[in-house]
Write a protein that holds these residues in place. Sequence first.
Motif: not given
Length: 394
Positions: A123, A312, A316, A357, A362, A375-376
């Motif tokens: 991340t 993003m 998400e 990414a 991410t 995910k983050h």
Amino acid sequence: MKYYAAQLCEKGTVAVDDTILVKGAQTAAGSRILKDFKSLFSAEAVTRLENKGYSVAGKAHVGEFGLDLVGEFSYYAEPATELKGASAELVAKKEVKAALGVDMNGAPRRAAALSGVDFLKPTYGTVSRYGVVSCAASGEQLGVYAENAAGIQEIMNVIAGHDAKDGTSLRNESYDYSIAEDVSGKRVCIVKELLEKADEDVKARVLAFAEALRSNGVVVEEISLDIFDVANTAWQILMTAETCNNVSRYDGVKFGHRAAEYKNIDELYVNSRTEGFNFLTKAVILYGSDVLSKNRYQACYDKSLRIRRVVMEKVEALMKEYDAVLSPVCSKTAYEAYDIHDAFTKVFAESVFTAVANLIGTPALVSGGVQLMGKHFGESTLLSLADSVERKGE
């Protein structure tokens, strides 16, 4: 020695890409423009490893500023017919325990897939970028090559955490890199649009990895998601714009290559850069200059920033339904040598698998020649999924 731009310790335990500073060692980022530059300090990640008893075996070859496919266009490396990444090969041949690499446009992930090792791009902001030869600061991230998920976990536990010297470093002092999460019941999706861009061998790898996950109780489904092409375009615009700005500091005055012949300061700049940069870097600079120009800024650069937000939000939303995205990381299982004048278009085409990414920060993990995106702060899930497959294959 062919994998090293500079070999530092015969019994060293980790290798470091030549885009990462090591005190007293040449750091040239694969470019003639930085020839003979030696850093007065080490990158934060290197310092943390050395403080824990690891030693740097050497600086591994990289393509100039990490802009190519896997590192094929280094000024210092001999041309090869079969393209491999130096750090990835050092890990694959067990010459080092692990290696550090900077993922700006997917090159380390592609290299890991071709050499059959793991690479984690964590991340954004979780590992200090202090001491990295920066090109695209908003998306590049220092990551780890290792033989398997357990090896990545070991190194990440050392190098991750807040660094006050890095303005992009997040405040967390530590992060979780467990490989022991129960993967049974986890949900993973395969994006049809990405799978269709790969050849049959790569498709077979992805599907085999999916079956291995299913045998461990993971739910794997195929979905359709149309954000990857536009995300790639947006990232290439942002990446070239930021690189254009960042490499402007290399002018032949303070350090690095200086042209032998010039009549005035303008000629010094022009001649030094003409001789010091390769064709791909020049193409990136020109493209970046164009998208930042007055007539193109709103339509290209500003729009790409807005696309970043849209992508993003879509990712998400996807991650609320799934724990990871399983995809190819490159379109084929091997790259053949090609002319540098074709590099810009080749890298653009291959980056469709990796750009998301970098664009939104991410994590992405390469294992078994395929890619898992999460995910983050979802590294533990990715590492646990990969470990469950790796242990099954032992």
